[in-house]
Design a protein around this motif. Structure first.
Motif, PDB file in Angstrom:
ATOM      1  N   SER A   1     -11.658 -35.534  20.379  1.00 44.93           N
ATOM      2  CA  SER A   1     -12.135 -34.151  20.312  1.00 44.93           C
ATOM      3  C   SER A   1     -13.042 -33.822  21.498  1.00 44.93           C
ATOM      4  N   LEU A   2     -13.876 -34.785  21.904  1.00 45.63           N
ATOM      5  CA  LEU A   2     -14.730 -34.585  23.075  1.00 45.63           C
ATOM      6  C   LEU A   2     -13.892 -34.495  24.346  1.00 45.63           C
ATOM      7  N   ARG A   3     -12.900 -35.359  24.434  1.00 47.54           N
ATOM      8  CA  ARG A   3     -12.028 -35.362  25.610  1.00 47.54           C
ATOM      9  C   ARG A   3     -11.336 -34.003  25.765  1.00 47.54           C
ATOM     10  N   GLN A   4     -10.821 -33.478  24.684  1.00 40.99           N
ATOM     11  CA  GLN A   4     -10.112 -32.195  24.738  1.00 40.99           C
ATOM     12  C   GLN A   4     -11.056 -31.058  25.098  1.00 40.99           C
ATOM     13  N   ALA A   5     -12.248 -31.064  24.506  1.00 41.19           N
ATOM     14  CA  ALA A   5     -13.220 -30.009  24.822  1.00 41.19           C
ATOM     15  C   ALA A   5     -13.610 -30.052  26.290  1.00 41.19           C
ATOM     16  N   TYR A   6     -13.826 -31.243  26.799  1.00 37.84           N
ATOM     17  CA  TYR A   6     -14.203 -31.420  28.204  1.00 37.84           C
ATOM     18  C   TYR A   6     -13.085 -30.941  29.123  1.00 37.84           C
ATOM     19  N   ASP A   7     -11.856 -31.368  28.846  1.00 40.73           N
ATOM     20  CA  ASP A   7     -10.725 -31.000  29.701  1.00 40.73           C
ATOM     21  C   ASP A   7     -10.490 -29.497  29.697  1.00 40.73           C
ATOM     22  N   THR A   8     -10.614 -28.863  28.516  1.00 46.09           N
ATOM     23  CA  THR A   8     -10.406 -27.418  28.424  1.00 46.09           C
ATOM     24  C   THR A   8     -11.456 -26.669  29.230  1.00 46.09           C
ATOM     25  N   ALA A   9     -12.717 -27.085  29.096  1.00 40.84           N
ATOM     26  CA  ALA A   9     -13.794 -26.424  29.830  1.00 40.84           C
ATOM     27  C   ALA A   9     -13.627 -26.605  31.331  1.00 40.84           C
ATOM     28  N   ALA A  10     -13.261 -27.827  31.752  1.00 41.24           N
ATOM     29  CA  ALA A  10     -13.074 -28.096  33.182  1.00 41.24           C
ATOM     30  C   ALA A  10     -11.935 -27.273  33.749  1.00 41.24           C
ATOM     31  N   ASP A  11     -10.864 -27.113  32.989  1.00 39.72           N
ATOM     32  CA  ASP A  11      -9.718 -26.329  33.463  1.00 39.72           C
ATOM     33  C   ASP A  11     -10.091 -24.853  33.586  1.00 39.72           C
ATOM     34  N   ASP A  12     -10.864 -24.346  32.632  1.00 35.74           N
ATOM     35  CA  ASP A  12     -11.295 -22.946  32.695  1.00 35.74           C
ATOM     36  C   ASP A  12     -12.168 -22.693  33.922  1.00 35.74           C
ATOM     37  N   VAL A  13     -13.103 -23.610  34.167  1.00 36.81           N
ATOM     38  CA  VAL A  13     -13.984 -23.465  35.322  1.00 36.81           C
ATOM     39  C   VAL A  13     -13.186 -23.574  36.613  1.00 36.81           C
ATOM     40  N   SER A  14     -12.184 -24.464  36.627  1.00 39.28           N
ATOM     41  CA  SER A  14     -11.344 -24.640  37.809  1.00 39.28           C
ATOM     42  C   SER A  14     -10.640 -23.344  38.189  1.00 39.28           C
ATOM     43  N   LYS A  15     -10.052 -22.680  37.205  1.00 34.87           N
ATOM     44  CA  LYS A  15      -9.347 -21.424  37.486  1.00 34.87           C
ATOM     45  C   LYS A  15     -10.298 -20.376  38.048  1.00 34.87           C
ATOM     46  N   THR A  16     -11.476 -20.270  37.440  1.00 35.55           N
ATOM     47  CA  THR A  16     -12.456 -19.290  37.911  1.00 35.55           C
ATOM     48  C   THR A  16     -12.940 -19.640  39.313  1.00 35.55           C
ATOM     49  N   ALA A  17     -13.170 -20.934  39.561  1.00 32.08           N
ATOM     50  CA  ALA A  17     -13.679 -21.376  40.862  1.00 32.08           C
ATOM     51  C   ALA A  17     -12.712 -21.032  41.982  1.00 32.08           C
ATOM     52  N   VAL A  18     -11.428 -21.260  41.749  1.00 31.77           N
ATOM     53  CA  VAL A  18     -10.417 -20.987  42.773  1.00 31.77           C
ATOM     54  C   VAL A  18     -10.349 -19.494  43.074  1.00 31.77           C
ATOM     55  N   LEU A  19     -10.299 -18.665  42.048  1.00 34.37           N
ATOM     56  CA  LEU A  19     -10.146 -17.224  42.241  1.00 34.37           C
ATOM     57  C   LEU A  19     -11.381 -16.605  42.898  1.00 34.37           C
TER      58      LEU A  19
END
Length: 445
Positions: A18-36
């Protein structure tokens, strides 16, 4: 976070799914925002804006202490030494205090985050050394003025905004007040820095700050899988393109993807190996071989590899230098701006901002990297310096880890830094070094 394909039998990994999934989801969201946002605003880093990165640290810590399995484990285990991943490892100091354990901070980025130098009691040199930012965020301030301001601002934000939240979470975990994390951080026994003066900047470091950059790099003969080797046979040289595991090319707008594809297609005599996260588009140029994953160290060690287009992660930067491959650094977030400036400083790479990429600018950068001999010449010289050490990075880290377990390290610190008495021994569980044990708590991106 990725589980190892071949777990080490001496390592016990505790990371609930559950921690792994929460971490990966948050990192992916930040990644998309960071690129744009980086495409729209030159030098802008969403992770360094306001309290974004501190809020991510707090959320990560809160996920852990609210996970019953992790909370029970961390409260019942005992270790003699904790090695924590910095930044985002402030939580580990309260844990070390409760375990009566010693603690080593492993600073994973190419240089500590702005403000961390002061927090760890290291010499702050922002007047002449670059920080995580690619350039000044303020048009009216020269870069080094901006860097000095960033360090001071981050120090106070870290101590006045982040650490009180970490203190509250530790109180929630243990059900009692602990000493302030700010004070506990001054008692760090050792700081490992994922850097080396040969490929960065010369710094004034106290005895308890040990550069160990390059621990992950291993020698390779450059042999690649048969399908990749068959592709590379068609031309005499190739460029490797990879933006790491978090920054996904598929998150770029279609027009930006087209610019990248059209630029590489214009090089008839060069092949490209392209790590493409997400769905690989159809109709890529014939000189492009795209996959979701490449054995990066083997790729960079291949004799035909003549360039590396990267986001500038410190891990990739060191692998490229180890193998003598010049770079084009396109920073997106974190320490990548620092890496881009470092590559330019040593004359081993080209700094290209994401917002500045056009077909013309990228084509010119690739052409310069491939045809200007100074980049290849300089990176080979830096590589020789990087490899020329009295001990390997791993042996250096092991020796100092054992030193911490043998001694109180207060003698390595200036008199103005808080000292502490020798930590009492804990029960021997975890990873064994000699007869000692430790736990590694990774929290950073």
């Amino acid at each position: 976070m990725i589980k190892p394909e071949k777990p080490n039998p001496k390592v016990k990994e505790v990371f609930p799914e559950s921690l792994r999934q929460a971490y990966d989801t948050a990192a992916d969201d930040v990644s998309k925002t960071a690129v744009l946002t980086r495409l729209e605003n030159r030098n802008f880093d969403i992770m360094l804006d306001g309290t974004v990165i501190f809020d991510f640290y707090v959320d990560s810590t809160e996920w852990m202490i609210k996970n019953e399995d992790f909370a029970n484990w961390i409260k019942t285990e005992k270790f003699e030494l904790i090695i924590h991943d910095n930044p985002a490892g402030q939580f580990a100091y309260g844990v070390a205090h409760e375990m009566k354990a010693k603690i080593i901070a492993y600073v994973n980025p190419a240089t500590p985050i702005p403000g961390d130098f002061i927090t760890f009691g290291l010499t702050e040199e922002s007047s002449w050394l670059p920080d995580w930012y690619s350039g000044s965020r303020y048009w009216f301030l020269p870069y080094h003025f901006s860097s000095a301001y960033n360090s001071i601002s981050w120090y106070f934000s870290h101590n006045w905004y982040l650490l009180p939240k970490i203190d509250a979470l530790l109180k929630e975990l243990y059900g009692k007040e602990l000493p302030p994390t700010q004070e506990l951080m001054k008692k760090v026994d050792l700081v490992f820095l994922n850097e080396h003066f040969s490929l960065g900047f010369a710094k004034a470091l106290p005895p308890y700050a040990i550069p160990v950059g390059g621990m992950h790099v291993t020698k390779s003969n450059g042999t690649l899988p048969e399908n990749i080797e068959n592709f590379l046979k068609t031309k005499d040289r190739f460029v490797y393109i990879s933006f790491g595991s978090i920054i996904k090319v598929s998150n770029l707008p279609p027009e930006t993807q087209k610019i990248l594809i059209d630029s590489v297609a214009s090089f008839d005599d060069v092949n490209f190996l392209w790590k493409w996260e997400g769905a690989i588009p159809e109709g890529l140029p014939k000189n492009v071989f795209a996959m979701k994953w490449f054995p990066q160290q083997d790729v960079l060690a291949h004799p035909k590899c003549k360039g590396f287009v990267t986001q500038g992660g410190s891990i990739s930067y060191q692998q490229a230098i180890f193998n003598g491959v010049p770079l084009i650094v396109v920073p997106v977030w974190g320490d990548q701006g620092y890496v881009a400036k470092t590559a330019e400083y040593h004359g081993i790479g080209i700094h290209l901002e994401l917002a500045d990429i056009t077909k013309e600018t990228l084509t010119k950068a690739l052409s310069d990297l491939l045809n200007n001999e100074r980049y290849a010449r300089n990176v080979k010289e830096v590589s020789r310096r990087f490899l020329d050490r009295p001990m390997s990075p791993v042996d250096t880290a092991v020796w100092w880890t054992e030193y911490v377990l043998r001694h109180d390290t207060s003698h390595l610190k200036s008199p103005d830094i808080s000292n502490r008495s020798v930590a009492s021994a804990a029960s021997p569980e975890g990873i064994v070094i000699g007869s000692m044990s430790f736990i590694f708590i990774p929290f950073s991106l």
